[in-house]
Motif scaffolding. Structure first.
Motif: not given
Length: 160
Positions: A22-24, A39, A43-45, A48, A67, A70, A76, A78
């Motif tokens: 989840s840390d792209v 970015t 953190k993915v949200s 995003m 994203v 999620f 998740f 993308i």
């Protein structure tokens, strides 16, 4: 249309795998063709948006990523499309799913997309498949190499 779905078992807790994926900037950097993830937040949200610079052979393209699904800490998705609409690019969705599996985690990666032509998709599919396998192996290595090693001689089970 290309559709590839691959899994890998990782000897690491699901929460650690989720934190990494989840840390792209960490998770997506495991793909050999992603030269840079641009970015504001790591953190993915949901919703995003960020950019992924791709370097494939001598070509450098930037894709707009968003994203679109999620569901922490399970999955998740993308969506990626070329930032330059005048160029042909591989428009695709990439889904990462995590599932607890025994003492570890099963990580699944599904990529669905197209170059817009069967003639371009056909030769690209084996290259993409190998790229996903390599990406999953790199993720596995990165996560498992941070885990403490168990001395199996000290943890011997005996039947009674």
């Amino acid at each position: 249309m290309i559709n590839i779905d691959l899994d890998i078992s990782i000897r690491s807790d699901k929460s650690l795998v989720w934190a990494f994926m989840s840390d792209v900037t960490k998770g997506l950097s495991m793909n050999r063709y992603h030269s840079r993830v641009i970015t504001d937040t790591h953190k993915v949200s949901m919703g995003m948006e960020f950019l992924i610079a791709h370097k494939i052979f001598l070509n450098q393209d930037t894709m707009i990523a968003k994203v679109i699904e999620f569901s922490p800490p399970h999955e998740f998705t993308i969506s990626e499309e070329p930032s330059d609409k005048t160029k042909i690019g591989f428009t695709h969705n990439c889904s990462y799913r995590l599932k607890k599996s025994g003492y570890g985690t099963k990580l699944s990666c599904q990529v669905t997309g197209t170059y817009g032509s069967m003639f371009l998709d056909l030769p690209f599919k084996p290259v993409l498949r190998v790229t996903i396998i390599e990406e999953l192996l790199r993720i596995k290595l990165a996560l498992e190499s941070t885990q403490p090693k168990m001395d199996m001689q000290k943890h011997r089970l005996e039947l009674v």
